[in-house]
Design a protein around this motif. Structure first.
Motif, PDB file in Angstrom:
ATOM      1  N   THR A 168       2.882  10.274  10.756  1.00  0.00           N
ATOM      2  CA  THR A 168       3.291   9.355  11.815  1.00  0.00           C
ATOM      3  C   THR A 168       4.032   8.142  11.236  1.00  0.00           C
ATOM      4  O   THR A 168       5.035   7.710  11.797  1.00  0.00           O
ATOM      5  CB  THR A 168       2.057   8.871  12.600  1.00  0.00           C
ATOM      6  N   LEU A 169       3.568   7.640  10.103  1.00  0.00           N
ATOM      7  CA  LEU A 169       4.251   6.498   9.494  1.00  0.00           C
ATOM      8  C   LEU A 169       5.663   6.885   9.073  1.00  0.00           C
ATOM      9  O   LEU A 169       6.610   6.125   9.251  1.00  0.00           O
ATOM     10  CB  LEU A 169       3.460   6.000   8.266  1.00  0.00           C
ATOM     11  N   ARG A 170       5.816   8.075   8.516  1.00  0.00           N
ATOM     12  CA  ARG A 170       7.160   8.521   8.103  1.00  0.00           C
ATOM     13  C   ARG A 170       8.021   8.687   9.336  1.00  0.00           C
ATOM     14  O   ARG A 170       9.215   8.388   9.326  1.00  0.00           O
ATOM     15  CB  ARG A 170       7.076   9.860   7.363  1.00  0.00           C
ATOM     16  N   SER A 171       7.407   9.158  10.392  1.00  0.00           N
ATOM     17  CA  SER A 171       8.127   9.364  11.641  1.00  0.00           C
ATOM     18  C   SER A 171       8.646   8.031  12.185  1.00  0.00           C
ATOM     19  O   SER A 171       9.805   7.930  12.596  1.00  0.00           O
ATOM     20  CB  SER A 171       7.183  10.014  12.654  1.00  0.00           C
ATOM     21  N   TYR A 172       7.806   7.021  12.187  1.00  0.00           N
ATOM     22  CA  TYR A 172       8.212   5.692  12.667  1.00  0.00           C
ATOM     23  C   TYR A 172       9.413   5.195  11.865  1.00  0.00           C
ATOM     24  O   TYR A 172      10.332   4.603  12.414  1.00  0.00           O
ATOM     25  CB  TYR A 172       7.063   4.695  12.534  1.00  0.00           C
ATOM     26  N   TYR A 196       0.806  -1.218   0.000  1.00  0.00           N
ATOM     27  CA  TYR A 196       0.000   0.000   0.000  1.00  0.00           C
ATOM     28  C   TYR A 196       0.842   1.272   0.000  1.00  0.00           C
ATOM     29  O   TYR A 196       1.941   1.288   0.538  1.00  0.00           O
ATOM     30  CB  TYR A 196      -0.899   0.016   1.241  1.00  0.00           C
ATOM     31  N   THR A 197       0.303   2.290  -0.602  1.00  0.00           N
ATOM     32  CA  THR A 197       0.996   3.579  -0.584  1.00  0.00           C
ATOM     33  C   THR A 197       0.754   4.147   0.805  1.00  0.00           C
ATOM     34  O   THR A 197      -0.084   3.641   1.551  1.00  0.00           O
ATOM     35  CB  THR A 197       0.416   4.550  -1.634  1.00  0.00           C
ATOM     36  N   ILE A 198       1.475   5.186   1.146  1.00  0.00           N
ATOM     37  CA  ILE A 198       1.409   5.716   2.505  1.00  0.00           C
ATOM     38  C   ILE A 198       0.015   6.168   2.960  1.00  0.00           C
ATOM     39  O   ILE A 198      -0.347   5.969   4.123  1.00  0.00           O
ATOM     40  CB  ILE A 198       2.422   6.865   2.677  1.00  0.00           C
ATOM     41  N   SER A 199      -0.767   6.718   2.051  1.00  0.00           N
ATOM     42  CA  SER A 199      -2.107   7.186   2.434  1.00  0.00           C
ATOM     43  C   SER A 199      -3.011   6.011   2.820  1.00  0.00           C
ATOM     44  O   SER A 199      -3.734   6.076   3.811  1.00  0.00           O
ATOM     45  CB  SER A 199      -2.733   7.991   1.302  1.00  0.00           C
ATOM     46  N   VAL A 200      -2.953   4.948   2.032  1.00  0.00           N
ATOM     47  CA  VAL A 200      -3.767   3.759   2.318  1.00  0.00           C
ATOM     48  C   VAL A 200      -3.259   3.077   3.582  1.00  0.00           C
ATOM     49  O   VAL A 200      -4.040   2.707   4.461  1.00  0.00           O
ATOM     50  CB  VAL A 200      -3.710   2.763   1.140  1.00  0.00           C
ATOM     51  N   ALA A 201      -1.942   2.939   3.669  1.00  0.00           N
ATOM     52  CA  ALA A 201      -1.334   2.289   4.835  1.00  0.00           C
ATOM     53  C   ALA A 201      -1.703   3.034   6.119  1.00  0.00           C
ATOM     54  O   ALA A 201      -1.994   2.423   7.148  1.00  0.00           O
ATOM     55  CB  ALA A 201       0.182   2.236   4.674  1.00  0.00           C
ATOM     56  N   ALA A 202      -1.711   4.344   6.029  1.00  0.00           N
ATOM     57  CA  ALA A 202      -2.041   5.163   7.197  1.00  0.00           C
ATOM     58  C   ALA A 202      -3.471   4.897   7.661  1.00  0.00           C
ATOM     59  O   ALA A 202      -3.733   4.770   8.862  1.00  0.00           O
ATOM     60  CB  ALA A 202      -1.859   6.638   6.869  1.00  0.00           C
ATOM     61  N   GLN A 203      -4.378   4.782   6.707  1.00  0.00           N
ATOM     62  CA  GLN A 203      -5.780   4.511   7.060  1.00  0.00           C
ATOM     63  C   GLN A 203      -5.902   3.133   7.696  1.00  0.00           C
ATOM     64  O   GLN A 203      -6.593   2.969   8.696  1.00  0.00           O
ATOM     65  CB  GLN A 203      -6.666   4.578   5.814  1.00  0.00           C
ATOM     66  N   LEU A 204      -5.220   2.154   7.102  1.00  0.00           N
ATOM     67  CA  LEU A 204      -5.279   0.795   7.633  1.00  0.00           C
ATOM     68  C   LEU A 204      -4.664   0.718   9.031  1.00  0.00           C
ATOM     69  O   LEU A 204      -5.130  -0.035   9.885  1.00  0.00           O
ATOM     70  CB  LEU A 204      -4.530  -0.163   6.704  1.00  0.00           C
ATOM     71  N   ALA A 205      -3.611   1.501   9.248  1.00  0.00           N
ATOM     72  CA  ALA A 205      -2.931   1.482  10.555  1.00  0.00           C
ATOM     73  C   ALA A 205      -3.596   2.415  11.560  1.00  0.00           C
ATOM     74  O   ALA A 205      -3.300   2.368  12.753  1.00  0.00           O
ATOM     75  CB  ALA A 205      -1.465   1.847  10.372  1.00  0.00           C
ATOM     76  N   GLY A 206      -4.493   3.270  11.073  1.00  0.00           N
ATOM     77  CA  GLY A 206      -5.174   4.184  11.990  1.00  0.00           C
ATOM     78  C   GLY A 206      -4.316   5.344  12.458  1.00  0.00           C
ATOM     79  O   GLY A 206      -4.523   5.869  13.551  1.00  0.00           O
ATOM     80  N   VAL A 207      -3.352   5.740  11.634  1.00  0.00           N
ATOM     81  CA  VAL A 207      -2.511   6.889  11.969  1.00  0.00           C
ATOM     82  C   VAL A 207      -2.386   7.776  10.734  1.00  0.00           C
ATOM     83  O   VAL A 207      -2.927   7.441   9.678  1.00  0.00           O
ATOM     84  CB  VAL A 207      -1.104   6.443  12.432  1.00  0.00           C
ATOM     85  N   THR A 266       8.892   6.235  -3.671  1.00  0.00           N
ATOM     86  CA  THR A 266       7.630   6.151  -2.929  1.00  0.00           C
ATOM     87  C   THR A 266       7.619   4.923  -2.016  1.00  0.00           C
ATOM     88  O   THR A 266       7.995   3.834  -2.428  1.00  0.00           O
ATOM     89  CB  THR A 266       6.443   6.060  -3.915  1.00  0.00           C
ATOM     90  N   ARG A 267       7.207   5.159  -0.779  1.00  0.00           N
ATOM     91  CA  ARG A 267       7.143   4.056   0.202  1.00  0.00           C
ATOM     92  C   ARG A 267       6.008   3.091  -0.123  1.00  0.00           C
ATOM     93  O   ARG A 267       4.911   3.529  -0.449  1.00  0.00           O
ATOM     94  CB  ARG A 267       6.915   4.646   1.596  1.00  0.00           C
ATOM     95  N   LEU A 268       6.289   1.791   0.053  1.00  0.00           N
ATOM     96  CA  LEU A 268       5.258   0.768  -0.141  1.00  0.00           C
ATOM     97  C   LEU A 268       5.184  -0.062   1.130  1.00  0.00           C
ATOM     98  O   LEU A 268       6.169  -0.688   1.539  1.00  0.00           O
ATOM     99  CB  LEU A 268       5.618  -0.128  -1.334  1.00  0.00           C
ATOM    100  N   TYR A 269       4.012  -0.040   1.778  1.00  0.00           N
ATOM    101  CA  TYR A 269       3.824  -0.752   3.042  1.00  0.00           C
ATOM    102  C   TYR A 269       3.169  -2.110   2.861  1.00  0.00           C
ATOM    103  O   TYR A 269       2.183  -2.236   2.132  1.00  0.00           O
ATOM    104  CB  TYR A 269       2.972   0.103   3.978  1.00  0.00           C
ATOM    105  N   SER A 270       3.745  -3.121   3.532  1.00  0.00           N
ATOM    106  CA  SER A 270       3.195  -4.480   3.477  1.00  0.00           C
ATOM    107  C   SER A 270       2.247  -4.656   4.661  1.00  0.00           C
ATOM    108  O   SER A 270       2.186  -3.801   5.547  1.00  0.00           O
ATOM    109  CB  SER A 270       4.331  -5.495   3.583  1.00  0.00           C
ATOM    110  N   ASP A 271       1.539  -5.780   4.674  1.00  0.00           N
ATOM    111  CA  ASP A 271       0.620  -6.049   5.782  1.00  0.00           C
ATOM    112  C   ASP A 271       1.411  -6.136   7.086  1.00  0.00           C
ATOM    113  O   ASP A 271       0.918  -5.733   8.137  1.00  0.00           O
ATOM    114  CB  ASP A 271      -0.138  -7.351   5.536  1.00  0.00           C
ATOM    115  N   ASN A 272       2.624  -6.657   7.001  1.00  0.00           N
ATOM    116  CA  ASN A 272       3.452  -6.739   8.211  1.00  0.00           C
ATOM    117  C   ASN A 272       3.810  -5.350   8.711  1.00  0.00           C
ATOM    118  O   ASN A 272       3.861  -5.111   9.920  1.00  0.00           O
ATOM    119  CB  ASN A 272       4.736  -7.524   7.922  1.00  0.00           C
ATOM    120  N   ASP A 273       4.055  -4.445   7.787  1.00  0.00           N
ATOM    121  CA  ASP A 273       4.378  -3.067   8.175  1.00  0.00           C
ATOM    122  C   ASP A 273       3.174  -2.455   8.901  1.00  0.00           C
ATOM    123  O   ASP A 273       3.330  -1.693   9.860  1.00  0.00           O
ATOM    124  CB  ASP A 273       4.715  -2.218   6.946  1.00  0.00           C
ATOM    125  N   ILE A 274       1.978  -2.803   8.417  1.00  0.00           N
ATOM    126  CA  ILE A 274       0.755  -2.264   9.026  1.00  0.00           C
ATOM    127  C   ILE A 274       0.609  -2.764  10.462  1.00  0.00           C
ATOM    128  O   ILE A 274       0.367  -1.969  11.376  1.00  0.00           O
ATOM    129  CB  ILE A 274      -0.503  -2.696   8.224  1.00  0.00           C
TER     130      ILE A 274
END
Length: 93
Positions: free
Chosen positions: A28-32, A13-24, A47-55
């Motif tokens: 905050t994701l970039r900060s982590y 997922y791109t950062i916007s989608v990942a953020a929604q899935l992670a609830g942040v 561009t950052r790509l987040y996996s389910d594990n990252d979430i």
DNA sequence: TTTCTTACA
DNA sequence: TGTAAGTA
């Protein structure tokens, strides 16, 4: 019940989608990541790509922070949880 | 339009 | 953590 490859192509997922899935927020994701708590992959363009594990990892970090754990504590707990997971996988392949 | 980095409050 | 600037 641990299918080997039920879905060979794991979702990214791109950062916007990942953020929604992670609830942040994306901030905050970039900060982590800057804190060395997360390591999403990057496209050739950067561009950052987040996996389910990252979430799930993000959620763990958020949960710990919410409980008042500081940076050192979060790193420590994450390492222990990861090591524990590795040990389990070594025992039950 | 989205994402990226850097930076300020 | 939110937001802005300047890019790609």
């Amino acid at each position: 019940m641990t299918p080997d490859h039920p879905d060979p192509d794991r979702a990214l997922y791109t950062i916007s989608v990942a953020a929604q899935l992670a609830g942040v927020s994306p901030r905050t994701l970039r900060s982590y990541e800057n804190l060395g708590l997360l390591a999403p992959t990057r496209t050739s363009g950067g561009t950052r790509l987040y996996s389910d594990n990252d979430i799930v990892r993000s959620r763990r970090v958020t949960a710990l922070v919410d409980q008042g754990v500081n940076l050192a504590g979060v790193r420590r707990i994450l390492d222990l949880q990861d090591e524990n997971t590795r040990l389990r996988e070594a025992d039950t392949p």
